[in-house]
Write an enzyme that holds these catalytic residues in place. Structure first.
Site, PDB file in Angstrom:
ATOM      1  N   VAL A  48       0.880  -1.178   0.000  1.00  0.00           N
ATOM      2  CA  VAL A  48       0.000   0.000   0.000  1.00  0.00           C
ATOM      3  C   VAL A  48       0.914   1.223   0.000  1.00  0.00           C
ATOM      4  O   VAL A  48       1.733   1.389   0.912  1.00  0.00           O
ATOM      5  CB  VAL A  48      -0.938   0.068   1.232  1.00  0.00           C
ATOM      6  N   GLU A  49       0.801   2.051  -1.045  1.00  0.00           N
ATOM      7  CA  GLU A  49       1.575   3.293  -1.082  1.00  0.00           C
ATOM      8  C   GLU A  49       0.842   4.328  -0.235  1.00  0.00           C
ATOM      9  O   GLU A  49      -0.295   4.693  -0.544  1.00  0.00           O
ATOM     10  CB  GLU A  49       1.717   3.792  -2.522  1.00  0.00           C
ATOM     11  N   VAL A  50       1.489   4.764   0.837  1.00  0.00           N
ATOM     12  CA  VAL A  50       0.907   5.772   1.725  1.00  0.00           C
ATOM     13  C   VAL A  50       1.530   7.112   1.334  1.00  0.00           C
ATOM     14  O   VAL A  50       2.744   7.301   1.445  1.00  0.00           O
ATOM     15  CB  VAL A  50       1.200   5.425   3.206  1.00  0.00           C
TER      16      VAL A  50
END
Ligand SMILES: NC(=O)c1ccc[n+]([C@@H]2O[C@H](COP(=O)([O-])OP(=O)(O)OC[C@H]3O[C@@H](n4cnc5c(N)ncnc54)[C@H](O)[C@@H]3O)[C@@H](O)[C@H]2O)c1
Length: 284
Positions: A126-128
């Site tokens: 998950v790219e935060v």
């Protein structure tokens, strides 16, 4: 936790599965007429269709937005979410390419990107991506939230359209389409090249460690001086994106894979990707 899922298409339904499998209560909001039908595969004690947006977010701890990839839609929606969701709720967008800074309202310190790779119930990344307005506390809570779901959050330092994963994907896809358009390979042949080389390589080492090993004992330093120039001087293709040319590529892909149903292909993808992740230690 109580989690509101806004938009129940490909990504929203996959997040719903992950959230429900981790024991959270999920409320799903989507104007699609068949919402009740598509939610039937989930445990009704955990997942229910919300009457409307306000109903979905009323007591949410986290909101995960997966609506249309459209700037105006996301601007309107997040302005409403900031007003209607509880003050402690994290407001996360799955957007593939639009940075939160483009749609977060001025008081959007709880708004940030939580961009998954499809399908998020299988792939761990998950790219935060916070905007300049996102608080550090929201970033910390988003990282904790995704870790608690067995995902692998990576916090990015700057907002760029497409973030990191999709910029890499877009670069490869441009060249893939160009090679098919030039008649070098068919879509299925190109897929066979990737599945038997870059795919398994990148499941275990990323492009930099892969290149470091590609240089032998001399490492990345040797690779850049040895074959680096012949690689970096390759001119990459520019695909024809006219509707007619795009239609020809779409038809070629449908010819390659159209004899199997979506469900059949997706089941095989999930099963094999989970098997790979169980070996590489990334499955959680
Ligand atoms: N498909 C992917 O591979 C992928 C991967 C990562 C992120 N994303 C991102 O996730 C988001 C959703 O993409 P998708 O592929 O699931 O799209 P999709 O078209 O499958 O689903 C979008 C859903 O949003 C719903 N919707 C429309 N208006 C709405 C509203 N007012 N309120 C709530 N829902 C509404 C639609 O009915 C539809 O079910 C996009 O921002 C996309 O960029 C997609």
């Amino acid at each position: 936790m109580k989690i509101a899922v806004i938009g129940a298409g490909t990504i929203g339904l996959s997040w719903t599965k992950l959230f429900a499998d981790h024991g959270h209560d999920v409320r799903v909001s989507d104007p699609r007429a068949d919402l009740a039908d598509v939610l039937r595969e989930f445990d009704p004690a955990r997942v229910r269709a919300a009457a409307d947006l306000a109903d979905a977010v009323r007591d949410a701890d986290v909101v995960q937005e997966n609506g249309p990839e459209n700037l105006e839609f996301k601007k309107d929606l997040f302005a409403t979410l900031v007003e209607q969701a509880p003050r402690h709720a994290l407001l996360l967008s799955s957007s593939s390419a639009i940075p939160a800074g483009a749609f977060a309202p001025a008081d959007g310190e709880r708004v940030l990107i939580g961009h998954p790779f499809n399908p998020p119930h299988v792939l761990p990344l998950v790219e935060v991506v916070p905007s300049e307005r996102t608080s550090e506390d929201s970033v910390r809570r988003a990282v904790e939230f995704y870790r608690s779901l067995g995902r692998t959050p990576v916090v990015e330092h700057k907002e760029v359209p497409g973030f990191v994963g999709n910029r890499l994907q877009a670069a490869l896809q441009r060249e893939a389409v160009s090679l098919v358009q030039q008649g070098v390979v068919s879509p299925a042949e190109l897929d066979a090249v990737v599945v038997n080389s870059l795919g398994p390589r990148w499941a275990t080492v990323g492009p930099f460690l892969g290149a470091h090993l590609g240089g032998g004992p001399g490492g990345y330093r040797h690779l850049t001086s040895h074959i680096g120039s012949s690689m970096s001087n390759l001119s990459v293709g520019k695909p024809d994106t006219s509707p007619e040319a795009t239609e020809r590529v779409v038809e070629a892909v449908e010819q390659a894979y159209g004899d199997k149903s979506y469900e059949e292909l997706a089941e095989a993808r999930d099963r094999t990707q989970l098997a790979i992740l169980s070996v590489t230690g990334e499955e959680k």
